[in-house]
Design an enzyme around this catalytic site. Structure first.
Site, PDB file in Angstrom:
ATOM      1  N   GLY A  11       0.821  -1.208   0.000  1.00 50.13           N
ATOM      2  CA  GLY A  11       0.000   0.000   0.000  1.00 50.13           C
ATOM      3  C   GLY A  11       0.854   1.256   0.000  1.00 50.13           C
ATOM      4  CB  ALA A  12       4.210   1.757  -1.164  1.00 46.59           C
ATOM      5  CB  THR A  13       0.441   4.070  -4.727  1.00 45.31           C
ATOM      6  OG1 THR A  13      -0.798   3.492  -4.312  1.00 45.31           O
ATOM      7  CG2 THR A  13       1.273   3.037  -5.472  1.00 45.31           C
ATOM      8  N   GLY A  15      -0.984   7.941   0.979  1.00 48.08           N
ATOM      9  CA  GLY A  15      -1.070   8.047   2.423  1.00 48.08           C
ATOM     10  C   GLY A  15       0.187   7.690   3.182  1.00 48.08           C
ATOM     11  N   GLY A  17       1.741   4.824   3.572  1.00 49.72           N
ATOM     12  CA  GLY A  17       2.700   3.982   2.861  1.00 49.72           C
ATOM     13  C   GLY A  17       3.642   4.786   1.995  1.00 49.72           C
ATOM     14  CB  SER A 144      -6.739   0.537  13.576  1.00 50.95           C
ATOM     15  OG  SER A 144      -7.585   1.566  14.058  1.00 50.95           O
ATOM     16  CE1 TYR A 167      -9.446   0.134   8.960  1.00 53.38           C
ATOM     17  CE2 TYR A 167      -9.972   0.696  11.237  1.00 53.38           C
ATOM     18  CZ  TYR A 167      -9.097   0.718  10.159  1.00 53.38           C
ATOM     19  OH  TYR A 167      -7.868   1.338  10.296  1.00 53.38           O
TER      20      TYR A 167
END
Length: 276
Positions: A11-13, A15, A17, A144, A167
């Site tokens: 998830g590095a693209t 926020g 990440g 979280s 979630y």
């Protein structure tokens, strides 16, 4: 930078990440960045290289499809002989843009449980031999403080569905599986820790759903980077942190029977072999 060299961030693209990747690139890390969109990954890799950092390697997978996660792990094993740190950051929130009604993954699993827990569970187990061969290595789960107890009689939340509950369950599952894995691995080989990096950072997910932020992205980056690089945490494993404070997760995470039940259910749902 510590001895840690090769770091995979999922998830590095966007926020956290992406911001974490930028910081670690500046530290001189050899990065492998995961995303769903190859064009976006190529653009980010080019930006890093233009700033004088090493050009990151990239891998793509949609975490709502476990076959894609499996192939991604195979690509990583083929591309590198070492992996010092795995940062399980990819995930979806409690509402938009992924919807407030119950949705399912490509494998027919409840979407938030599939993306936030099952995908990272499968990826972690498939990359574990590589991490162990690179010892001492670290696994960091971006979880979280928002957790909801797991109902094993309705794991896929077919009754009383709510995005916040889904979630919270997926994030507690991530923490619980981290605790269970930590208990099965020698800390001098691989440590496994989870954290709540910050509250309502100004990410795409938060701004779309909440409309404002509380903490900054930089606070989340600092807390996560600490678990990756701090030499004083070399032997620390099986913990949950609220930002940088060692704290308690939901009480269910300390129930060994519940952890084992989740572990076995996750193995079955992902069709993964248990390497430990």
């Amino acid at each position: 930078m510590t001895h840690f060299r090769t770091i995979l961030i999922t998830g590095a693209t966007d926020g956290l990440g992406r911001a974490l990747a930028e910081r670690l690139a500046a530290d001189g890390a050899d990065l492998i960045l995961h995303g769903r969109n190859q064009d976006k990954l190529d653009r980010i890799a080019g930006e890093f290289a233009a700033r004088g950092a090493s050009r990151p390697r990239t891998v793509t997978a949609n975490f709502a499809d476990l076959d894609q996660v499996h192939h991604m792990a195979a690509d990583i094993r083929a591309a590198t002989s070492r992996l010092d740190v795995l940062v399980n950051n990819a995930g979806i929130g409690s509402g938009e843009p992924d919807g407030r009604t119950r949705r399912t993954s490509a494998d027919g699993h409840e979407l938030r449980f599939a993306v936030n827990h099952l995908a990272s569970f499968l990826l972690t187990l498939e990359l574990l031999p590589l991490l162990r061969a690179s010892a001492p290595a670290r696994i960091v789960n971006v979880a979280s403080i928002g957790q909801h107890p797991i109902d094993f009689d309705d794991l896929m939340l077919e009754h009383g569905y709510h995005g916040v509950r889904a979630y919270g369950q997926s994030k507690l599952a991530q923490i619980m599986s981290g605790f269970e894995l930590a208990a099965r691995l020698p800390a001098d080989e691989v440590t496994v820790n989870s954290l709540h990096p910050a509250t309502y950072m100004p990410t795409k997910i938060v701004l779309a759903e909440i409309g404002h932020n509380i903490d900054t992205l930089e606070q989340g980056v600092a807390a996560t980077r600490r678990l990756i690089t701090d030499p004083t945490l070399a032997d620390t494993t099986g913990r949950f942190y609220n930002r940088t404070r060692d704290t308690h997760a939901h009480s269910q995470a300390y129930d060994s029977e519940a952890r084992l039940r989740l572990w076995q259910a996750s193995l079955k749902l992902t069709k993964a072999a248990s390497p430990v």
